[in-house]
Every structure is written in C-alpha cells, then in structure tokens.
Design a protein around this motif. Structure first.
Motif, PDB file in Angstrom:
ATOM      1  N   TRP A 117       0.863  -1.186   0.000  1.00 54.00           N
ATOM      2  CA  TRP A 117       0.000   0.000   0.000  1.00 54.00           C
ATOM      3  C   TRP A 117       0.893   1.229   0.000  1.00 54.00           C
ATOM      4  CZ3 TRP A 117      -5.106   0.733  -0.692  1.00 54.00           C
ATOM      5  CH2 TRP A 117      -5.598   2.020  -0.464  1.00 54.00           C
ATOM      6  N   GLN A 118       0.838   1.998  -1.096  1.00 52.94           N
ATOM      7  CA  GLN A 118       1.655   3.209  -1.207  1.00 52.94           C
ATOM      8  C   GLN A 118       1.251   4.179  -0.101  1.00 52.94           C
ATOM      9  OE1 GLN A 118       1.970   4.566  -5.266  1.00 52.94           O
ATOM     10  NE2 GLN A 118       2.500   6.636  -4.613  1.00 52.94           N
ATOM     11  N   SER A 119       2.237   4.633   0.687  1.00 51.64           N
ATOM     12  CA  SER A 119       1.916   5.383   1.914  1.00 51.64           C
ATOM     13  C   SER A 119       2.706   6.678   1.994  1.00 51.64           C
ATOM     14  CB  SER A 119       2.197   4.517   3.148  1.00 51.64           C
ATOM     15  OG  SER A 119       1.540   3.274   3.055  1.00 51.64           O
ATOM     16  N   ASP A 120       2.401   7.611   1.091  1.00 49.68           N
ATOM     17  CA  ASP A 120       3.118   8.885   1.053  1.00 49.68           C
ATOM     18  C   ASP A 120       2.498   9.892   2.014  1.00 49.68           C
ATOM     19  OD1 ASP A 120       4.727   7.852  -0.967  1.00 49.68           O
ATOM     20  OD2 ASP A 120       3.316   8.475  -2.529  1.00 49.68           O
ATOM     21  N   LEU A 121       3.298  10.884   2.394  1.00 49.23           N
ATOM     22  CA  LEU A 121       2.817  11.941   3.288  1.00 49.23           C
ATOM     23  C   LEU A 121       1.548  12.582   2.731  1.00 49.23           C
ATOM     24  CD1 LEU A 121       6.117  13.769   4.313  1.00 49.23           C
ATOM     25  CD2 LEU A 121       4.538  12.596   5.846  1.00 49.23           C
ATOM     26  N   GLY A 122       0.619  12.872   3.625  1.00 44.72           N
ATOM     27  CA  GLY A 122      -0.636  13.496   3.223  1.00 44.72           C
ATOM     28  C   GLY A 122      -1.805  12.527   3.172  1.00 44.72           C
ATOM     29  N   GLY A 123      -1.503  11.220   3.241  1.00 43.70           N
ATOM     30  CA  GLY A 123      -2.575  10.227   3.278  1.00 43.70           C
ATOM     31  C   GLY A 123      -2.903   9.851   4.716  1.00 43.70           C
ATOM     32  N   LEU A 124      -4.067   9.254   4.900  1.00 43.98           N
ATOM     33  CA  LEU A 124      -4.446   8.739   6.220  1.00 43.98           C
ATOM     34  C   LEU A 124      -4.116   7.253   6.280  1.00 43.98           C
ATOM     35  CD1 LEU A 124      -5.845   8.789   8.981  1.00 43.98           C
ATOM     36  CD2 LEU A 124      -8.033   8.476   7.811  1.00 43.98           C
ATOM     37  N   PHE A 125      -3.267   6.893   7.245  1.00 44.12           N
ATOM     38  CA  PHE A 125      -2.871   5.503   7.451  1.00 44.12           C
ATOM     39  C   PHE A 125      -3.169   5.153   8.897  1.00 44.12           C
ATOM     40  CE2 PHE A 125       0.096   7.683   4.553  1.00 44.12           C
ATOM     41  CZ  PHE A 125      -0.445   7.204   3.367  1.00 44.12           C
ATOM     42  N   MET A 126      -4.140   4.291   9.089  1.00 41.78           N
ATOM     43  CA  MET A 126      -4.709   4.069  10.419  1.00 41.78           C
ATOM     44  C   MET A 126      -5.028   2.597  10.621  1.00 41.78           C
ATOM     45  SD  MET A 126      -8.585   5.187  11.396  1.00 41.78           S
ATOM     46  CE  MET A 126      -8.378   6.921  11.704  1.00 41.78           C
ATOM     47  N   SER A 127      -4.822   2.118  11.841  1.00 40.82           N
ATOM     48  CA  SER A 127      -5.281   0.776  12.210  1.00 40.82           C
ATOM     49  C   SER A 127      -6.074   0.873  13.502  1.00 40.82           C
ATOM     50  CB  SER A 127      -4.094  -0.179  12.402  1.00 40.82           C
ATOM     51  OG  SER A 127      -3.447  -0.404  11.175  1.00 40.82           O
ATOM     52  N   VAL A 128      -7.176   0.145  13.549  1.00 39.46           N
ATOM     53  CA  VAL A 128      -8.060   0.157  14.717  1.00 39.46           C
ATOM     54  C   VAL A 128      -8.141  -1.264  15.264  1.00 39.46           C
ATOM     55  CG1 VAL A 128     -10.363   0.731  15.568  1.00 39.46           C
ATOM     56  CG2 VAL A 128      -9.395   2.025  13.663  1.00 39.46           C
ATOM     57  N   ILE A 129      -7.890  -1.402  16.559  1.00 33.84           N
ATOM     58  CA  ILE A 129      -8.000  -2.705  17.214  1.00 33.84           C
ATOM     59  C   ILE A 129      -9.431  -2.889  17.704  1.00 33.84           C
ATOM     60  CG2 ILE A 129      -7.193  -4.152  19.129  1.00 33.84           C
ATOM     61  CD1 ILE A 129      -4.535  -2.558  19.020  1.00 33.84           C
ATOM     62  N   LEU A 130     -10.046  -3.991  17.314  1.00 34.91           N
ATOM     63  CA  LEU A 130     -11.426  -4.287  17.726  1.00 34.91           C
ATOM     64  C   LEU A 130     -11.475  -5.663  18.378  1.00 34.91           C
ATOM     65  CD1 LEU A 130     -13.322  -3.152  14.487  1.00 34.91           C
ATOM     66  CD2 LEU A 130     -13.018  -1.832  16.591  1.00 34.91           C
ATOM     67  N   GLN A 131     -12.493  -5.852  19.201  1.00 33.34           N
ATOM     68  CA  GLN A 131     -12.746  -7.159  19.804  1.00 33.34           C
ATOM     69  C   GLN A 131     -14.194  -7.542  19.518  1.00 33.34           C
ATOM     70  OE1 GLN A 131     -11.412  -7.141  23.911  1.00 33.34           O
ATOM     71  NE2 GLN A 131     -10.626  -9.217  23.725  1.00 33.34           N
ATOM     72  N   PRO A 132     -14.482  -7.914  18.258  1.00 30.99           N
ATOM     73  CA  PRO A 132     -15.872  -8.208  17.898  1.00 30.99           C
ATOM     74  C   PRO A 132     -16.300  -9.566  18.426  1.00 30.99           C
ATOM     75  CG  PRO A 132     -14.438  -8.612  16.041  1.00 30.99           C
ATOM     76  CD  PRO A 132     -13.559  -8.106  17.147  1.00 30.99           C
ATOM     77  N   ASN A 133     -17.558  -9.671  18.733  1.00 29.51           N
ATOM     78  CA  ASN A 133     -18.098 -10.947  19.212  1.00 29.51           C
ATOM     79  C   ASN A 133     -18.554 -11.768  18.003  1.00 29.51           C
ATOM     80  OD1 ASN A 133     -19.117 -12.979  20.853  1.00 29.51           O
ATOM     81  ND2 ASN A 133     -21.088 -11.975  21.125  1.00 29.51           N
ATOM     82  N   LEU A 134     -17.564 -12.335  17.282  1.00 32.74           N
ATOM     83  CA  LEU A 134     -17.877 -13.050  16.036  1.00 32.74           C
ATOM     84  C   LEU A 134     -17.112 -14.360  15.965  1.00 32.74           C
ATOM     85  CD1 LEU A 134     -17.626 -10.262  13.281  1.00 32.74           C
ATOM     86  CD2 LEU A 134     -19.711 -11.407  14.025  1.00 32.74           C
ATOM     87  N   ALA A 135     -17.736 -15.320  15.285  1.00 33.21           N
ATOM     88  CA  ALA A 135     -17.036 -16.566  14.976  1.00 33.21           C
ATOM     89  C   ALA A 135     -16.015 -16.299  13.879  1.00 33.21           C
ATOM     90  CB  ALA A 135     -18.035 -17.624  14.502  1.00 33.21           C
ATOM     91  N   ALA A 136     -14.987 -17.136  13.815  1.00 34.54           N
ATOM     92  CA  ALA A 136     -13.940 -16.971  12.808  1.00 34.54           C
ATOM     93  C   ALA A 136     -14.520 -16.944  11.388  1.00 34.54           C
ATOM     94  CB  ALA A 136     -12.912 -18.092  12.941  1.00 34.54           C
ATOM     95  N   SER A 137     -15.568 -17.746  11.160  1.00 36.65           N
ATOM     96  CA  SER A 137     -16.166 -17.828   9.821  1.00 36.65           C
ATOM     97  C   SER A 137     -16.854 -16.525   9.399  1.00 36.65           C
ATOM     98  CB  SER A 137     -17.184 -18.972   9.769  1.00 36.65           C
ATOM     99  OG  SER A 137     -18.217 -18.745  10.720  1.00 36.65           O
ATOM    100  N   GLN A 138     -17.082 -15.633  10.357  1.00 35.23           N
ATOM    101  CA  GLN A 138     -17.759 -14.356  10.066  1.00 35.23           C
ATOM    102  C   GLN A 138     -16.774 -13.189   9.931  1.00 35.23           C
ATOM    103  OE1 GLN A 138     -21.256 -14.562   9.810  1.00 35.23           O
ATOM    104  NE2 GLN A 138     -20.842 -16.727  10.139  1.00 35.23           N
ATOM    105  N   ALA A 139     -15.481 -13.484   9.838  1.00 38.15           N
ATOM    106  CA  ALA A 139     -14.457 -12.422   9.878  1.00 38.15           C
ATOM    107  C   ALA A 139     -14.652 -11.364   8.801  1.00 38.15           C
ATOM    108  CB  ALA A 139     -13.069 -13.049   9.763  1.00 38.15           C
ATOM    109  N   HIS A 140     -15.128 -11.752   7.615  1.00 40.45           N
ATOM    110  CA  HIS A 140     -15.279 -10.772   6.535  1.00 40.45           C
ATOM    111  C   HIS A 140     -16.341  -9.716   6.850  1.00 40.45           C
ATOM    112  CE1 HIS A 140     -12.394 -12.568   3.888  1.00 40.45           C
ATOM    113  NE2 HIS A 140     -13.023 -13.723   3.862  1.00 40.45           N
TER     114      HIS A 140
END
Length: 237
Positions: A48-71
């Motif tokens: 993923w091209q990540s040059d200055l001026g772009g938004l690059f973010m990761s969010v940690i979540l703890q969803p109540n989901l089965a592995a098969s529902q990951a999408h």
C-alpha cells in the motif's frame, strides 16, 4: 471511546497494532495512526503506497464473532466509513470487498487481520488507508481535492472512526443483513466482466453473503456462481 497513538513514520500501522497487543500495551478501541508507512500492506500481499498526506490508520477491535464471520468486519467498516464520509458531501461508493471509490477511482482500502482462538475472533486489526492530500497513482482520487465539509486530517480521522463505530454498533444490534442490503446498493458497479478458463464472461452481482462471498449471475449460466474474497477480484470496470 477510542485511544489514539500517533507516529511520524512506521513500517505498518497493522504490524504495530499486533506488536502493542503482544506487549499488552494496547487493547480494543486503540487506534494507531502514522503520517507515513514504509511497508504498508494491502489485500493479497500488495504494497500500500503510503506517502505523506494520506491517512494511514489501524483500529484494534474485539468483535463478538465466529472466525467464519471475519469478513463481516471489513463489510461493516467499509459501509460505515462510506456512510460517514457521504455526510460530508463526498460521493463514496464501494467495491467488494474492501475498496472505497469516488467516480470509479480508488479513494481508499481496508485490510482486516484477525487473531483466532477456539474458532472465535479474539482480536481484529482493521487497517484503513485513505487518500487525503497525498499524491495518488493513476486511477485513484484524493478526498482533499474535492468539495466536502472536511477541512483537516483530524476531521477526516474523526469521521472515519465514527463510521467504524456506526458499522460495528449496527451489526451488534441487528446483525449484518441490513448493512449488506445497503452495501449492495452502494456498489460502484454491479456489472462484472471476467475471463475465466479462457472464456470472456459478463454478469451481475446479485448478492453478498453474510460470510462475505460474492454471488454473481453470469449471462447464459443457469446457476449463480459464488466466490470467496481471497479467490476473486471484481476489478475496475
């Protein structure tokens, strides 16, 4: 409420999220933001091209989901961010499974990674890249050039986080069905053209399943085809 950690430069915000989790220095709703990434990741191992001026973010979540529902995490995130951005005057559409488009040009993408235990999702790290004022490659578009109510990167971050929260909250309360119906309506293009086994096929996207699969009705085929996200790409029409 989200806790935000900012970096000037990092290899990958997703990688840092996992490192912080391993060291017990982060938890659900921690957000990692970098001004620049040196090894940003996209779908299917793409860089993923990540040059200055772009938004690059990761969010940690703890969803109540089965592995098969990951999408579902990617689906509700894309839906929520698109809805929230459209409130600012943008006209964001979606491309299955994880792309945000404006005028059929790529605005951003989502990469969801999960840690599974006993067939349940223990943690999900949702990486989001959005073009803001950065230079963009051919076929892409930057939100900062467009007439919206957004005037700063911080406002963009706020709107994106609001969209993620909206998607997760709705999915928790109602399940994914309502979101999927709206997601389908927000597709930039439901028409698909693909060469499969040497044959040029044309068809239409008719459904997206709760497990993330795409359902396509090819012209001349009596039976609908079902595709896994990791095995099929819609492409840009």
């Amino acid at each position: 409420m989200f806790t935000v950690i900012r970096y000037a430069e990092i290899d990958s915000t997703n990688s840092e999220a996992w490192r912080l989790l391993e060291r017990h220095q982060a938890s659900a709703n921690t957000v990692i933001i970098a001004k620049r990434q040196t090894k940003g990741r996209g779908q299917r191992g793409h860089i993923w091209q990540s040059d200055l001026g772009g938004l690059f973010m990761s969010v940690i979540l703890q969803p109540n989901l089965a592995a098969s529902q990951a999408h579902q995490i990617t689906l509700w995130t894309a839906w929520g961010i698109a809805k929230a951005l459209n409130e600012t005057g943008a006209n964001v559409k979606l491309k299955w499974l994880n792309d945000l488009l404006i005028d059929r040009r790529k605005l951003g993408g989502i990469l969801t990674e999960t840690k599974i235990e006993a067939n349940k999702i223990l943690y999900a790290v949702v990486g989001i890249g959005i073009n803001w004022t950065n230079e963009v490659p051919d076929g892409a578009i930057a939100l900062g050039e467009l007439p919206t109510t957004l005037s700063s990167m911080d406002e963009l971050i706020e709107v994106v986080l609001m969209g993620i929260e909206m998607g997760q909250t709705r999915c928790d309360r109602e399940g994914i069905t309502g979101i999927l119906a709206e997601y389908l309506e927000m597709l930039s293009d439901r028409y698909v053209r693909k060469t499969i086994d040497g044959r040029e096929l044309q068809g239409q996207i008719i459904d997206i399943r709760p497990t993330g699969e795409l359902v396509v009705r090819w012209e001349g085929n009596l039976k609908d085809a079902i595709y896994q996200p990791q095995n099929f790409s819609v492409g840009y029409q």
